[in-house]
Design a protein around this motif. Structure first.
Motif, short mmCIF file in Angstrom:
data_model
loop_
_atom_site.label_atom_id
_atom_site.label_comp_id
_atom_site.label_asym_id
_atom_site.label_seq_id
_atom_site.Cartn_x
_atom_site.Cartn_y
_atom_site.Cartn_z
N PRO A 180 18.24 11.08 -0.46
CA PRO A 180 18.72 10.20 0.61
C PRO A 180 18.35 8.75 0.36
O PRO A 180 17.56 8.45 -0.55
CB PRO A 180 18.00 10.74 1.86
CG PRO A 180 16.77 11.36 1.33
CD PRO A 180 17.09 11.88 -0.04
N ASN A 181 18.85 7.84 1.17
CA ASN A 181 18.50 6.43 1.05
C ASN A 181 17.00 6.26 1.13
O ASN A 181 16.35 6.89 1.97
CB ASN A 181 19.14 5.61 2.18
CG ASN A 181 20.65 5.53 2.04
OD1 ASN A 181 21.37 5.79 2.98
ND2 ASN A 181 21.13 5.20 0.88
N GLY A 182 16.47 5.43 0.23
CA GLY A 182 15.04 5.13 0.27
C GLY A 182 14.14 6.18 -0.36
O GLY A 182 12.91 6.08 -0.30
N ALA A 183 14.73 7.18 -1.02
CA ALA A 183 13.93 8.27 -1.60
C ALA A 183 13.12 7.82 -2.83
O ALA A 183 12.15 8.47 -3.20
CB ALA A 183 14.84 9.43 -1.98
N GLY A 184 13.55 6.71 -3.44
CA GLY A 184 12.84 6.24 -4.63
C GLY A 184 13.65 6.41 -5.91
O GLY A 184 13.12 6.22 -7.01
N LYS A 185 14.93 6.69 -5.80
CA LYS A 185 15.77 6.92 -6.98
C LYS A 185 15.90 5.66 -7.83
O LYS A 185 15.67 5.68 -9.03
CB LYS A 185 17.18 7.38 -6.56
CG LYS A 185 17.20 8.59 -5.65
CD LYS A 185 18.61 9.02 -5.30
CE LYS A 185 19.41 8.02 -4.50
NZ LYS A 185 18.91 7.81 -3.10
N THR A 186 16.29 4.56 -7.15
CA THR A 186 16.51 3.31 -7.89
C THR A 186 15.21 2.83 -8.52
O THR A 186 15.19 2.41 -9.69
CB THR A 186 17.07 2.23 -6.93
OG1 THR A 186 18.33 2.70 -6.44
CG2 THR A 186 17.27 0.91 -7.62
N THR A 187 14.12 2.92 -7.79
CA THR A 187 12.83 2.48 -8.33
C THR A 187 12.47 3.28 -9.59
O THR A 187 12.02 2.72 -10.59
CB THR A 187 11.72 2.64 -7.26
OG1 THR A 187 12.14 1.95 -6.08
CG2 THR A 187 10.40 2.10 -7.74
N THR A 188 12.71 4.58 -9.54
CA THR A 188 12.43 5.44 -10.69
C THR A 188 13.26 5.01 -11.90
O THR A 188 12.73 4.83 -13.01
CB THR A 188 12.74 6.92 -10.34
OG1 THR A 188 11.91 7.29 -9.24
CG2 THR A 188 12.49 7.84 -11.52
N SER A 200 0.83 -1.21 0.00
CA SER A 200 0.00 0.00 0.00
C SER A 200 0.87 1.26 0.00
O SER A 200 0.37 2.37 -0.05
CB SER A 200 -0.91 0.01 1.24
OG SER A 200 -0.08 -0.05 2.39
N ARG A 201 2.20 1.09 0.04
CA ARG A 201 3.09 2.25 0.17
C ARG A 201 3.58 2.70 -1.20
O ARG A 201 4.15 1.91 -1.96
CB ARG A 201 4.29 1.86 1.05
CG ARG A 201 5.11 3.05 1.51
CD ARG A 201 5.98 2.67 2.68
NE ARG A 201 7.08 1.80 2.27
CZ ARG A 201 8.32 2.24 2.05
NH1 ARG A 201 8.62 3.50 2.21
NH2 ARG A 201 9.27 1.40 1.69
N ALA A 202 3.34 3.99 -1.51
CA ALA A 202 3.85 4.55 -2.77
C ALA A 202 5.28 5.02 -2.53
O ALA A 202 5.50 6.01 -1.85
CB ALA A 202 2.98 5.71 -3.22
N1 ATP Z 1 10.88 -4.88 -4.28
C1 ATP Z 1 10.55 -4.09 -3.25
N2 ATP Z 1 9.58 -4.42 -2.39
C2 ATP Z 1 9.23 -3.63 -1.36
N3 ATP Z 1 9.81 -2.45 -1.09
C3 ATP Z 1 10.79 -2.06 -1.92
C4 ATP Z 1 11.21 -2.84 -3.03
N4 ATP Z 1 12.20 -2.16 -3.67
C5 ATP Z 1 12.39 -1.02 -2.98
N5 ATP Z 1 11.54 -0.94 -1.94
C6 ATP Z 1 11.45 0.18 -0.97
O1 ATP Z 1 11.16 1.35 -1.70
C7 ATP Z 1 11.81 2.48 -1.14
C8 ATP Z 1 12.59 3.21 -2.20
O2 ATP Z 1 13.67 2.40 -2.59
P1 ATP Z 1 14.72 2.83 -3.69
O3 ATP Z 1 15.73 1.73 -3.79
O4 ATP Z 1 14.02 3.23 -4.92
O5 ATP Z 1 15.37 4.11 -3.01
P2 ATP Z 1 16.73 4.85 -3.35
O6 ATP Z 1 16.41 6.30 -3.35
O7 ATP Z 1 17.34 4.30 -4.59
O8 ATP Z 1 17.61 4.50 -2.10
P3 ATP Z 1 19.16 4.10 -1.99
O9 ATP Z 1 19.92 5.39 -2.08
O10 ATP Z 1 19.25 3.49 -0.63
O11 ATP Z 1 19.47 3.15 -3.09
C9 ATP Z 1 12.66 1.96 0.01
O12 ATP Z 1 11.99 2.21 1.22
C10 ATP Z 1 12.76 0.47 -0.27
O13 ATP Z 1 12.87 -0.25 0.93
#
Ligand code: ATP
Length: 319
Positions: free
Chosen positions: A40-48, A18-20
């Motif tokens: 910062p860590n967890g900001a959503g960069k990698t997902t994007t 449920s978390r965006a």
């Molecule tokens: N497959 C997944 N299932 C559930 N949560 C996920 C998954 N992948 C990432 N997340 C969560 O989504 C959020 C964003 O993660 P993401 O890796 O995009 O951040 P980031 O900005 O790249 O961080 P970092 O600098 O640590 O790499 C984090 O809280 C992470 O735990």
């Protein structure tokens, strides 16, 4: 006609449960430029970035890479886009140079494998299997694999993470060369000096959305362009910091309110004053210290950094 962007993201949403984790993100990366996605860590960069690479499907919004859909047009994009994943994503049983040569053979006009390996300090590891490379060496191999096909666009996820200073410099030099050759680069980082050094444009992401963007010069000039740093003789508690901020903001005509916070990039006793720093601010600071019999061991006026911008925007440090 102006060249279309290398990457165009509108209203991207990606949910886990449920978390965006990406929540309505808009981003444009210009062709032939280096765009740094900073947060910062967890900001959503990698997902994007993974949505751009066709590795994840968006829950809402549109993503266009070189004008194409990363999922529907994956085949067409593959030879045109280079990808360096955060964890390397490399097969572990093969030898480093063999892997690179294999990737090169998949492309019509590859770079010289030996030269690229040498540039990235991998020459001595040609016959070592990926499994036996150190973390930093794997990173460099992953970067080489992303670049060997001369892609038009490369995604680099924290390209210099875990590297020693010398390797980091080699990577940065390579990224500058790519830009000079006209390659579009999108990199994620939480290192401000990496963004400051390489990026034509910085996109600051926090909690899955863009909170600021522009050139480094534009972002750091968006408030006062100076900061005042000092080292206190003992830690200052919240009440002291509040009292100091008030003292620095009280003078008639003092301009914008000033804030005082611990320096994210310094030691325990280092503090930063942000806001409109002028000659009187120094006098106000020393007067406040004199009233409390505090002898500062250091006081410097410096340039505002991206870290300062991020702290001003979020109240949090990037690291
Ligand atoms: N497959 C997944 N299932 C559930 N949560 C996920 C998954 N992948 C990432 N997340 C969560 O989504 C959020 C964003 O993660 P993401 O890796 O995009 O951040 P980031 O900005 O790249 O961080 P970092 O600098 O640590 O790499 C984090 O809280 C992470 O735990």
């Amino acid at each position: 006609m102006p060249e279309s962007p290398a990457v165009e993201i509108r209203g991207l949403v990606k949910r886990y449960g449920s978390r965006a984790v990406v929540d309505g993100l808009d981003l444009v990366a210009d062709a032939g430029r280096v765009t740094a996605v900073l947060g910062p860590n967890g900001a959503g960069k990698t997902t994007t970035v993974e949505c751009c690479e066709g590795l994840r499907s968006p829950d809402a919004g549109t993503v266009r890479v070189l004008g194409l859909d990363p999922l529907a047009d994956a085949r067409a994009l593959r030879p045109r886009v280079g990808v360096m994943l955060q964890d390397g994503g490399l097969p572990t049983g093969v030898r480093a140079l063999e892997m690179l040569e294999h990737v090169a053979r998949l492309h019509a006009r590859p770079r010289d494998v030996g030269e690229l390996a040498e540039r990235l300090g991998l020459g001595g590891f040609a016959r070592t299997t990926v499994r036996r490379l150190s973390g930093g060496q794997r990173q460099r191999l992953a970067l080489a694999a992303a670049l060997v096909g001369r892609p038009e666009l490369v995604f680099l996820d924290e390209p210099s993470a875990g590297m020693d200073p010398q390797s980091r410099r080699a990577v940065w030099e390579l990224v500058r060369e790519l830009r000079d050759e006209g390659t579009s680069v999108v990199l994620t980082t939480h290192l401000m000096d990496e963004a400051e050094d390489l990026a034509d444009r910085v996109v600051v992401v926090d909690h899955g959305a863009v909170i600021a963007q522009g050139s480094v010069a534009g972002l750091v000039a968006s408030g006062s362009d100076r900061t005042l740093r000092f080292t206190a003789p003992a830690p200052l508690d919240a009440a002291a910091l509040g009292s100091l901020a008030e003292a620095l903001s009280a003078r008639p005509g003092a301009g914008a309110a000033r804030a005082v916070r611990p320096a994210a990039d310094g030691g325990d006793l280092d503090y930063v004053v942000t806001g409109d720093v002028d000659a009187r601010t120094l006098a106000d600071l020393t007067a406040w210290c004199a009233g409390r019999d505090l002898l500062l061991s250091r006081m410097t006026v410096g340039r505002r950094t991206l870290e300062d911008v991020f702290l001003d925007l979020t109240g949090r440090s990037l690291r």
